[in-house]
Design an enzyme around this catalytic site. Structure first.
Site, PDB file in Angstrom:
ATOM      1  N   ARG A  70      45.579  45.258  40.935  1.00  0.00           N
ATOM      2  CA  ARG A  70      46.473  44.198  41.396  1.00  0.00           C
ATOM      3  C   ARG A  70      47.619  44.706  42.273  1.00  0.00           C
ATOM      4  O   ARG A  70      48.698  44.113  42.328  1.00  0.00           O
ATOM      5  CB  ARG A  70      47.050  43.413  40.213  1.00  0.00           C
ATOM      6  CG  ARG A  70      46.012  42.592  39.494  1.00  0.00           C
ATOM      7  CD  ARG A  70      45.671  41.400  40.363  1.00  0.00           C
ATOM      8  NE  ARG A  70      44.629  40.594  39.783  1.00  0.00           N
ATOM      9  CZ  ARG A  70      43.441  40.402  40.347  1.00  0.00           C
ATOM     10  NH1 ARG A  70      43.148  40.979  41.490  1.00  0.00           N
ATOM     11  NH2 ARG A  70      42.553  39.636  39.788  1.00  0.00           N
ATOM     12  N   SER A  71      47.379  45.805  42.976  1.00  0.00           N
ATOM     13  CA  SER A  71      48.402  46.355  43.864  1.00  0.00           C
ATOM     14  C   SER A  71      48.438  45.655  45.210  1.00  0.00           C
ATOM     15  O   SER A  71      49.410  45.786  45.949  1.00  0.00           O
ATOM     16  CB  SER A  71      48.164  47.857  44.076  1.00  0.00           C
ATOM     17  OG  SER A  71      46.913  48.062  44.721  1.00  0.00           O
ATOM     18  N   HIS A  81      37.337  36.514  45.544  1.00  0.00           N
ATOM     19  CA  HIS A  81      37.224  37.410  46.708  1.00  0.00           C
ATOM     20  C   HIS A  81      36.387  36.766  47.812  1.00  0.00           C
ATOM     21  O   HIS A  81      36.741  36.847  48.992  1.00  0.00           O
ATOM     22  CB  HIS A  81      36.608  38.752  46.297  1.00  0.00           C
ATOM     23  CG  HIS A  81      37.609  39.735  45.775  1.00  0.00           C
ATOM     24  ND1 HIS A  81      38.381  40.510  46.597  1.00  0.00           N
ATOM     25  CD2 HIS A  81      37.948  40.075  44.514  1.00  0.00           C
ATOM     26  CE1 HIS A  81      39.165  41.283  45.860  1.00  0.00           C
ATOM     27  NE2 HIS A  81      38.927  41.031  44.590  1.00  0.00           N
ATOM     28  N   THR A  88      30.439  46.198  45.644  1.00  0.00           N
ATOM     29  CA  THR A  88      29.871  47.075  44.618  1.00  0.00           C
ATOM     30  C   THR A  88      29.951  46.481  43.215  1.00  0.00           C
ATOM     31  O   THR A  88      29.371  47.030  42.290  1.00  0.00           O
ATOM     32  CB  THR A  88      30.581  48.443  44.621  1.00  0.00           C
ATOM     33  OG1 THR A  88      31.961  48.251  44.320  1.00  0.00           O
ATOM     34  CG2 THR A  88      30.428  49.134  45.980  1.00  0.00           C
ATOM     35  N   SER A 111      43.046  45.319  48.134  1.00  0.00           N
ATOM     36  CA  SER A 111      41.899  44.585  48.695  1.00  0.00           C
ATOM     37  C   SER A 111      42.350  43.598  49.769  1.00  0.00           C
ATOM     38  O   SER A 111      41.701  43.467  50.807  1.00  0.00           O
ATOM     39  CB  SER A 111      41.132  43.854  47.596  1.00  0.00           C
ATOM     40  OG  SER A 111      40.464  44.771  46.768  1.00  0.00           O
ATOM     41  N   GLY A 121      46.578  50.957  42.471  1.00  0.00           N
ATOM     42  CA  GLY A 121      46.264  50.495  41.126  1.00  0.00           C
ATOM     43  C   GLY A 121      45.726  49.082  41.124  1.00  0.00           C
ATOM     44  O   GLY A 121      45.638  48.420  42.165  1.00  0.00           O
ATOM     45  N   ASP A 158      34.338  47.494  49.081  1.00  0.00           N
ATOM     46  CA  ASP A 158      35.223  47.104  47.980  1.00  0.00           C
ATOM     47  C   ASP A 158      34.395  47.072  46.696  1.00  0.00           C
ATOM     48  O   ASP A 158      33.625  46.156  46.499  1.00  0.00           O
ATOM     49  CB  ASP A 158      35.838  45.735  48.269  1.00  0.00           C
ATOM     50  CG  ASP A 158      37.058  45.430  47.407  1.00  0.00           C
ATOM     51  OD1 ASP A 158      37.430  46.272  46.569  1.00  0.00           O
ATOM     52  OD2 ASP A 158      37.631  44.344  47.570  1.00  0.00           O
ATOM     53  N   GLU A 199      25.392  43.080  48.838  1.00  0.00           N
ATOM     54  CA  GLU A 199      25.542  43.531  47.454  1.00  0.00           C
ATOM     55  C   GLU A 199      24.942  44.936  47.345  1.00  0.00           C
ATOM     56  O   GLU A 199      23.765  45.140  47.637  1.00  0.00           O
ATOM     57  CB  GLU A 199      24.808  42.578  46.506  1.00  0.00           C
ATOM     58  CG  GLU A 199      25.262  41.128  46.596  1.00  0.00           C
ATOM     59  CD  GLU A 199      26.620  40.875  45.987  1.00  0.00           C
ATOM     60  OE1 GLU A 199      27.081  41.700  45.170  1.00  0.00           O
ATOM     61  OE2 GLU A 199      27.225  39.849  46.328  1.00  0.00           O
TER      62      GLU A 199
END
Length: 171
Positions: A11-12, A49, A34, A15, A9, A81, A61
């Site tokens: 903020r799990s 990030h 992406t 990443s 989910g 990501d 990109e």
């Protein structure tokens, strides 16, 4: 090389864990981004990030051309990501999700690079009240299932902790 999926989910911690997993590979690293910065909050998110990544990383990109970006990485490991942002871009742009998903699966199968993929699990909450939200949830579920079946290892991330996912094998 190995393919790994981190699913979770918002903020799990998926990443961050995916970044760490990709950095375990020697040599250069390709970050296939992406996201598109359509507002100030997204600009800040992208900046955060980018600040997390060392000089080993090259950013590509690819808001729509993800399969082509995977095929274009000639050396080092790859971090994607994330799949759900790519899916959003496809759907909002009126692109064929089924055809582009097939292209993505073919690119994953064809690459000889170590590949780490991040995606969101969006089907565990309430049923969206808007048709586009329901369509997105359904497409994301189908894409996540297809990707999970195509990779070597899948992890479910909750609160920064990981659970291994394995195919169901009936007794």
């Amino acid at each position: 090389m190995t393919t790994t999926l981190f699913l979770g989910g918002a903020r799990s911690g998926k990443s961050r864990l995916a970044l760490t997993a990709a950095e375990r590979h020697p040599g250069p690293l390709a970050y296939l981004a992406t996201a598109e910065a359509h507002d100030d909050e997204m600009v800040d998110r992208i900046d955060r990030h980018q600040a997390e990544r060392s000089d080993r990383w090259r950013t590509v990109e690819c808001p729509l051309a993800l399969p082509e970006a995977i095929a274009g990485v000639a050396d080092g490991a790859i971090l994607v990501d994330c799949l759900t942002l790519w899916l959003s871009n496809l759907m909002l742009g009126g692109h064929g999700v089924a055809a582009r998903s097939a292209d993505l699966l073919a690119a994953i199968a064809a690459t000889d690079r170590a590949l780490v993929i991040v995606t969101n699990e969006v089907g565990m909450g309430i049923v969206p009240d808007h048709p586009l939200g329901r369509a997105f949830r359904d497409e994301a579920g189908r894409l996540n299932q297809a990707i999970a079946a195509a990779v070597d290892t899948s992890w479910f991330v909750v609160a920064g902790l990981v659970l291994p996912l394995r195919p169901y094998e009936p007794a």
